[in-house]
Design an enzyme around this catalytic site. Structure first.
Site, mmCIF file in Angstrom:
data_model
loop_
_atom_site.group_PDB
_atom_site.id
_atom_site.type_symbol
_atom_site.label_atom_id
_atom_site.label_comp_id
_atom_site.label_asym_id
_atom_site.label_seq_id
_atom_site.Cartn_x
_atom_site.Cartn_y
_atom_site.Cartn_z
ATOM 1 N N ASP A 34 0.809 -1.221 0.000
ATOM 2 C CA ASP A 34 0.000 0.000 0.000
ATOM 3 C C ASP A 34 0.843 1.271 0.000
ATOM 4 O O ASP A 34 1.989 1.292 0.432
ATOM 5 C CB ASP A 34 -0.950 0.023 1.208
ATOM 6 C CG ASP A 34 -0.227 -0.176 2.548
ATOM 7 O OD1 ASP A 34 0.741 -0.961 2.591
ATOM 8 O OD2 ASP A 34 -0.630 0.452 3.543
ATOM 9 N N GLU A 75 -0.686 -2.122 5.155
ATOM 10 C CA GLU A 75 0.236 -2.094 6.302
ATOM 11 C C GLU A 75 0.180 -0.752 7.019
ATOM 12 O O GLU A 75 0.317 -0.683 8.239
ATOM 13 C CB GLU A 75 1.677 -2.379 5.838
ATOM 14 C CG GLU A 75 2.674 -2.547 6.986
ATOM 15 C CD GLU A 75 3.096 -1.238 7.633
ATOM 16 O OE1 GLU A 75 3.239 -1.207 8.875
ATOM 17 O OE2 GLU A 75 3.268 -0.237 6.911
HETATM 18 ZN ZN ZN Z 1 5.365 3.588 6.395
HETATM 19 ZN ZN ZN Z 2 6.552 0.888 5.367
#
Ligand code: ZN
Ligand code: ZN
Length: 411
Positions: free
Chosen positions: A96, A154
């Protein structure tokens, strides 16, 4: 103090230490990374990214499953080498981007307004793809199975636990997991690794303090939320200073303090938010308890009330000693002279790879990517973040050597 096992020199011809088949991948690695960089997507919205990954896995004839935990994928590559046991190693890459407007003036600049790969996850996907391609073309060089996990979100709210819940660590059961972060806090040609705690637990709190507003000149009729809030902020500083073992680490940061509306009005309420970081899992009970005690105590002293919302995001990233030793030994063989390994590398940053490492033993490590001479040393999440792309081949070589060691073919 962190010391390098060898002096670093980012201008060295690092690429020449890689095996020829991986050196030959470098141009493709850069082109994938730049394509991904141009089209960053936020957590659980990584549909173009997933398509990009899936198309390549398909073209290379690699078994894979898509749409796991919304936009995640898992590639499964079986080795043809023989060994008594059938080891299963997982490699994790997050995919991401961030809600950051890119300020770099480069041909591969983000074309998605307000979104940017400002953490380097575009590089993580490119490295994982290069590893998948190499392994699928050299299946005789390892035994057992390699699973490559492309994980969404994440940067939040976290895609690791949803992928575990979807079963990515089972069938076949994963024995160990490795992952890396391209890391501009280290120079290109270095690798940071340690066993035990590597990254901190990440927790947030939001607190509304309720006083009683009134006229700025008539304080005796009020409970001043600004005064209460200021004392809460100060008192929270004592938690790390007075309740944490000085030989251990923790952070309590108040990031927001909002109160008041006018020069002659005593604030009715105040809002505080902050983040809490620590390595020792025992502090997961102590820190929220002390934060609430401090807030409750200050409020009681002034006749204010409070509402506290405490959120646990990610547990600490804790590396397994055996797998960390394996990564360290591989690193020393990959990143050859004149570069080295940074031992005991740690950060109070958080990472949801921790959920994987709570489920299976593994090692998460930092791959140095900064090159100050080329201006490629802005911090992660900065609108001018970029890294030295030489790191991409080094990442593939590192993962491949970890696979060859963990999934060793019997002689
Ligand atoms: Zn980051
Ligand atoms: Zn990262």
């Amino acid at each position: 103090m962190q010391t390098l096992s060898r002096p670093s020199n980012p201008d060295s011809n690092l690429g020449s230490t890689l095996r020829p088949d991986i050196r030959a991948l470098q141009a493709e690695l850069v082109s994938w990374r730049r394509s991904l960089h141009q089209r960053p997507e936020l957590g659980f919205q990584e549909t173009l990214t997933a398509q990009f990954i899936g198309d390549r896995l398909q073209a290379w004839g690699i078994d894979h499953h898509a749409e796991i935990a919304t936009t995640g994928l898992v590639a499964v590559i079986a080795g043809t080498g023989t060994s008594a046991n059938r080891p299963v190693l997982a490699i994790r890459a997050d995919m991401d981007g961030l809600p950051v407007q890119e300020l770099n003036d480069v041909p591969y600049r983000s074309v998605h307004p307000g979104k940017m790969h400002a953490c380097g996850h575009d590089g993580h996907v490119a490295i994982a793809l290069g590893t998948a391609k190499y392994l699928s073309e050299h299946r005789d060089r390892f035994a057992g199975t390699v699973k490559i996990i492309f994980q969404p979100a994440e940067e939040g709210p976290g895609g690791a636990q949803p992928m575990i819940d979807a079963g990515v660590l089972a069938n076949p059961d994963v024995d160990a997991l490795v992952g890396l972060h391209i890391w501009n806090n280290l120079p290109l040609g270095t690798l940071g690794v340690r066993s035990g705690p590597m990254m901190a637990a990440t927790e947030f709190f939001h607190c509304t303090l309720q006083g009683r507003g009134g006229h700025g000149a008539i304080p005796q009729q009020t409970v001043d939320a600004v005064v209460v809030g200021a004392q809460v902020v100060n008192a929270l500083q004592t938690i790390v200073a007075r309740n944490i073992d000085p030989l251990k680490s923790a952070v309590v940061t108040v990031g927001e303090f909002q109160a008041g509306t006018a020069v002659n009005v005593i604030a009715d309420s105040a809002y505080l938010s902050g983040t809490v970081r620590y390595f020792d899992p025992d502090y997961g009970e102590l820190l929220p308890r002390r934060i609430e005690q401090v807030i409750a105590g200050v409020c009681a002293a002034h006749g204010a009330t409070y509402e506290l919302d405490y959120q646990r995001l990610y547990p600490p990233v804790i590396n397994d000693q055996v797998i960390a030793d394996l990564v360290r030994s591989v690193a020393l063989s990959v990143v050859e002279t004149p570069v080295g390994v940074v031992p005991e590398c740690q950060t109070m940053g958080g990472e949801d790879v921790s959920f994987f490492l709570q489920s299976v033993p593994g090692c998460y490590f930092f791959l140095g990517s900064a090159n100050a001479a080329k201006g490629l040393d802005y911090p992660h999440h900065h609108p001018r973040f970029d890294f030295d792309e030489t790191v991409l081949g080094v990442g593939v070589e590192t993962f491949v050597r970890v696979v060859e060691k963990f999934c060793q073919v019997a002689e």
